[in-house]
Write a protein that holds these residues in place. Structure first.
Motif, PDB file in Angstrom:
ATOM      1  N   GLU A 116       0.805  -1.212   0.000  1.00 58.57           N
ATOM      2  CA  GLU A 116       0.000   0.000   0.000  1.00 58.57           C
ATOM      3  C   GLU A 116       0.843   1.269   0.000  1.00 58.57           C
ATOM      4  OE1 GLU A 116      -3.710   0.245   0.115  1.00 58.57           O
ATOM      5  OE2 GLU A 116      -3.038  -1.578  -0.905  1.00 58.57           O
TER       6      GLU A 116
ATOM      7  N   ARG B   3      -0.068   3.839  -2.714  1.00 60.57           N
ATOM      8  CA  ARG B   3      -1.341   4.501  -2.427  1.00 60.57           C
ATOM      9  C   ARG B   3      -1.142   5.601  -1.380  1.00 60.57           C
ATOM     10  NH1 ARG B   3      -5.747   2.244  -3.806  1.00 60.57           N
ATOM     11  NH2 ARG B   3      -4.771   0.173  -3.648  1.00 60.57           N
ATOM     12  N   TYR B   4      -0.440   5.271  -0.315  1.00 62.82           N
ATOM     13  CA  TYR B   4      -0.229   6.238   0.761  1.00 62.82           C
ATOM     14  C   TYR B   4       0.669   7.379   0.294  1.00 62.82           C
ATOM     15  CZ  TYR B   4      -2.567   3.379   4.276  1.00 62.82           C
ATOM     16  OH  TYR B   4      -3.503   2.713   5.005  1.00 62.82           O
TER      17      TYR B   4
ATOM     18  N   VAL C 107      -1.436   9.734  -1.754  1.00 67.60           N
ATOM     19  CA  VAL C 107      -2.312  10.543  -0.898  1.00 67.60           C
ATOM     20  C   VAL C 107      -1.518  11.696  -0.296  1.00 67.60           C
ATOM     21  CG1 VAL C 107      -3.584  10.532   1.282  1.00 67.60           C
ATOM     22  CG2 VAL C 107      -3.977   8.728  -0.393  1.00 67.60           C
TER      23      VAL C 107
ATOM     24  N   SER D  45      -5.825  11.743   6.633  1.00 66.37           N
ATOM     25  CA  SER D  45      -6.250  11.065   5.411  1.00 66.37           C
ATOM     26  C   SER D  45      -5.769   9.616   5.380  1.00 66.37           C
ATOM     27  CB  SER D  45      -5.713  11.800   4.176  1.00 66.37           C
ATOM     28  OG  SER D  45      -6.408  12.994   3.958  1.00 66.37           O
TER      29      SER D  45
ATOM     30  N   ILE E 157      -8.093   6.063   5.441  1.00 63.65           N
ATOM     31  CA  ILE E 157      -7.985   4.952   4.495  1.00 63.65           C
ATOM     32  C   ILE E 157      -7.843   3.639   5.257  1.00 63.65           C
ATOM     33  CG2 ILE E 157      -6.615   3.945   2.634  1.00 63.65           C
ATOM     34  CD1 ILE E 157      -5.756   6.795   1.921  1.00 63.65           C
TER      35      ILE E 157
ATOM     36  N   HIS F 268     -12.692   6.264   4.014  1.00 66.03           N
ATOM     37  CA  HIS F 268     -12.662   6.749   2.644  1.00 66.03           C
ATOM     38  C   HIS F 268     -11.989   5.731   1.741  1.00 66.03           C
ATOM     39  CE1 HIS F 268     -12.830  11.106   4.323  1.00 66.03           C
ATOM     40  NE2 HIS F 268     -14.030  10.672   4.028  1.00 66.03           N
ATOM     41  N   GLN F 269     -12.524   5.574   0.537  1.00 61.92           N
ATOM     42  CA  GLN F 269     -11.908   4.713  -0.460  1.00 61.92           C
ATOM     43  C   GLN F 269     -11.105   5.579  -1.417  1.00 61.92           C
ATOM     44  OE1 GLN F 269     -14.616   2.454  -2.899  1.00 61.92           O
ATOM     45  NE2 GLN F 269     -12.994   1.334  -3.947  1.00 61.92           N
ATOM     46  N   VAL F 270      -9.862   5.193  -1.643  1.00 64.62           N
ATOM     47  CA  VAL F 270      -8.977   5.944  -2.521  1.00 64.62           C
ATOM     48  C   VAL F 270      -8.458   5.020  -3.618  1.00 64.62           C
ATOM     49  CG1 VAL F 270      -6.820   7.241  -2.701  1.00 64.62           C
ATOM     50  CG2 VAL F 270      -8.288   7.544  -0.699  1.00 64.62           C
TER      51      VAL F 270
ATOM     52  N   TRP G 192     -10.455  10.089  -4.526  1.00 65.72           N
ATOM     53  CA  TRP G 192     -11.332   9.706  -3.423  1.00 65.72           C
ATOM     54  C   TRP G 192     -12.699   9.436  -4.045  1.00 65.72           C
ATOM     55  CZ3 TRP G 192      -7.029  12.428  -2.705  1.00 65.72           C
ATOM     56  CH2 TRP G 192      -6.319  12.283  -1.501  1.00 65.72           C
TER      57      TRP G 192
END
Length: 291
Positions: free
Chosen positions: A16, A19-20, A23, A69, A73, A78-80, A104
């Motif tokens: 992940e 993804r992070y 963000v 944020s 997740i 929240h879905q990202v 998002w």
């Protein structure tokens, strides 16, 4: 960048990390601007690129917001989505290095995945009854034939199209996913989130700004195979959506109106300069642009 944030990014699941990282970068960069990090960012280098960008960024970074944020997740609040996800809207890839770092989302992400079955309908906020009627009619026909309808969720043409789209509606916000804008359409946007799809590249809590409205135009254009401008003034933001769609090689249509109506001036300009085709019926939207 503080040790707290670095430590948090270091200890996330390696699968992940990209993804992070995205963000974190979404909090620190200007949407729509090509970033050197975008083409190079992956799961193996996310931490180093985030560290470099935030450490060299000329403006203060609110690390508390980034940490919040990331926590949202992890908690599933929240879905990202990021470009490596199967659910990522394929049309956005045509934006190259200016495609969003992350999205998002709330709702059915499958609605925006296939550009040939997606149409952006947008136009004037100060729409006339004629414009709202046309937007409603076109949207109903397209939704009934299986098309997803993308709008900006604004007043006027966008709102008319969004209401008519029903469960086929996709709204792209210029604000955070938890911040309905315009506030007057909050109930409508909530309905879309339950039945359709709401998405944004803006991190949570972010207010809409002029820069974010301008940047949103590229997403509205890229998500769809075709864009239709129902009404637009000469300086309407919808013109930017049409121009971007044209640049991407998408079908662009504009609905003619009375020559005395300022709400149709932008449409007439788009038609006259060859950016848009004259659209008088929803079936015209399926025309493939000449190459």
């Amino acid at each position: 960048m503080s040790n707290h944030l670095l430590d948090h990014l270091t200890h996330v699941d390696p699968r992940e990390q990209e993804r992070y990282g995205r963000v974190a970068l979404a909090h620190a960069t200007i949407p729509g601007e090509a970033a050197f990090t975008l083409d190079r960012l992956d799961g193996s280098n996310a931490l180093s690129l985030v560290r470099h960008l935030i450490d060299t960024y000329p403006h203060p970074i609110n690390e508390t917001d980034i940490l919040e944020s990331l926590s949202q997740i992890q908690q599933g609040t929240h879905q990202v989505l990021i470009p490596t996800d199967a659910e990522w809207p394929t049309g956005l890839r045509d934006l190259g290095s200016t495609q969003p770092l992350a999205l998002w989302v709330r709702g059915d992400v499958s609605l925006a995945q296939t550009p040939p079955k997606t149409v952006t309908i947008t136009g004037a906020r100060a729409a006339t009854s004629y414009g709202e009627s046309v937007a409603t009619e076109f949207t109903r026909h397209l939704a009934d034939t299986g098309h997803s309808i993308v709008t900006g969720g604004a007043h006027g043409i966008d709102a008319a199209a969004t209401r008519a789209a029903g469960p086929r509606g996709v709204v792209v916000l210029a604000s955070g996913i938890d911040r309905a804008y315009p506030a007057g359409n909050a109930e409508l946007l909530q309905r879309v989130a339950h039945n359709g799809l709401v998405l944004t590249e803006a991190p949570p809590h972010v207010a809409p700004t002029r820069a974010r409205f301008i940047a949103r135009a590229r997403i509205l254009a890229a998500l769809s195979d075709a864009t239709v401008i129902v009404e637009a003034g000469a300086r309407s933001g919808a013109i930017a959506v049409a121009n971007t769609a044209h640049w991407l090689g998408r079908t662009v249509g504009a609905v003619p109106g009375p020559i005395t109506s300022a709400a149709s001036t932008g449409c007439h300009i788009l038609i006259r300069q060859g950016t848009a085709r004259l659209i008088t019926h929803a079936t015209d939207v399926t025309i493939t642009p000449d190459q």
